[in-house]
Design an enzyme around this catalytic site. Structure first.
Site, PDB file in Angstrom:
ATOM      1  N   ASP A 122      46.337 -14.376  15.719  1.00  0.00           N
ATOM      2  CA  ASP A 122      46.492 -14.987  17.047  1.00  0.00           C
ATOM      3  C   ASP A 122      46.112 -16.467  17.019  1.00  0.00           C
ATOM      4  O   ASP A 122      46.827 -17.309  17.559  1.00  0.00           O
ATOM      5  CB  ASP A 122      45.630 -14.236  18.062  1.00  0.00           C
ATOM      6  N   LYS A 141      48.461 -19.978  17.461  1.00  0.00           N
ATOM      7  CA  LYS A 141      48.149 -21.088  18.361  1.00  0.00           C
ATOM      8  C   LYS A 141      48.101 -22.413  17.604  1.00  0.00           C
ATOM      9  O   LYS A 141      48.585 -23.439  18.100  1.00  0.00           O
ATOM     10  CB  LYS A 141      46.825 -20.810  19.063  1.00  0.00           C
TER      11      LYS A 141
END
Length: 336
Positions: A222, A226
């Site tokens: 994750d 980003k």
């Protein structure tokens, strides 16, 4: 009160999970000229080009009794026809689906704006990202994705402003995962009878902080996504990660025995105690990363030519349905 003379914006909502449901409530309560024309769940779809009417705001009840799910690719010509007739149509993807993300170039080519908290399209292979950019330039339709990094925090817009005004970014560092922030803040209480790591992860998932599969948070994927999204906004780094987030060096907290677990539910039942990079770093206890964080906070520090000795800091809740939906809504408001 909304201005009746203002032309409505037709809104297509894909995905009605935690974020999607919260977003729909924000749209319904908004005073701005938004008109829902399509709502799609994993099983059913409501589609009415002239606007969906539902009694007492009960979109969920109507959706449950509506038609079987439509093939989104087959709906694009109808939405494109609305654009040609002068309508302003926005597709809001609240899923984490690769299949929906793959349709973004088609949406944009058809003149449909795209707004999403879905990281997949912007952090996967560079070829998809480039097709999205090319389709946007070709049609003039916009793609906005503030909520892909930091939920409702103005991280992407801040970076765009820094670059757009001619500043030079030298380093971006921070706590990018609201999930990991919550887990460490809850787990590192220092109490002998404090909660177990597995119980904290379970609660984080129940609160809606984690990705659908918690391993995507714990294995660094994750955060890597980003970082990929932000790097592609910096011209000199746009092509640095041709394979997207998979090219980012990460440190995983997932035990070896659980790496192949396929579903989020199964993973939760087995959780044990236990450059561009996603990693754990040591900071002095006087550093803002050590003194400022609580709950599911993100904190991002922009080091630039202008913000050198005192970097620009953005901090706040970085996970949860309400703040993520707010990030999506903030992008919608940029179109009004």
């Amino acid at each position: 009160m909304p201005n009746d003379k203002v032309k409505p914006i037709d809104v297509v909502v894909i995905g009605v999970g935690l974020v999607g449901s919260e977003f729909l409530e924000q749209v319904i309560e908004s005073p701005h000229p938004f008109r829902l024309v399509l709502i799609s769940s994993s099983k059913t779809t409501i589609f009415s080009p002239d606007g969906i009417c539902f009694p007492n705001g009960d979109w969920n009840g109507l959706l449950k009794t509506s038609s079987p799910k439509l093939d989104l690719a087959e709906v694009i010509p109808d939405l494109a026809a609305s654009v040609k007739r002068g309508s302003h149509v926005v597709v809001v993807d609240n899923t984490s689906s690769d299949d929906v993300a793959a349709l973004y170039p088609d949406f944009l080519k058809a003149g449909l704006d795209v707004i999403t908290p879905n990281k997949k399209a912007y952090s996967g292979e560079l070829s998809l990202y480039e097709r999205i950019v090319e389709a946007s330039l070709e049609s003039g339709a916009k793609f906005l994705n503030e909520a892909t990094v930091g939920a409702g925090l103005p991280i992407i817009s801040t970076l765009k402003d820094l670059i757009g005004t001619g500043d030079t970014v030298t380093k971006i560092e921070g706590v990018f995962s609201g999930t990991m922030s919550y887990i460490f803040n809850e787990f590192s209480t220092g109490k002998a009878d404090g909660p177990s790591f597995s119980s904290v992860v379970k609660v984080a998932r129940e609160k809606g902080y984690t990705e659908p599969h918690p391993a995507d948070d714990l294995n660094g994927a994750d955060v890597a996504r980003k970082l990929t999204i932000l790097s592609r906004l910096i011209p000199s780094l746009r092509s640095a990660l041709p394979d997207g987030y998979k090219s980012v060096t990460t440190t995983s907290l997932v035990p070896e025995a659980l790496k192949a677990v396929a579903t989020g539910d199964e993973f939760i039942s087995h959780v044990q105690n236990g450059l561009i990079k996603a990693d754990l770093e040591r900071y002095p206890d006087t550093h803002p990363f050590a003194t400022s964080l609580g709950g599911s906070d993100n904190i991002i520090m922009f080091h630039t030519k202008r913000y050198g000795a005192r970097p620009l800091i953005v901090q706040g809740a970085g996970a949860g349905a309400a703040v993520t939906a707010m990030g999506v809504m903030s992008d919608m408001l940029k179109l009004v």
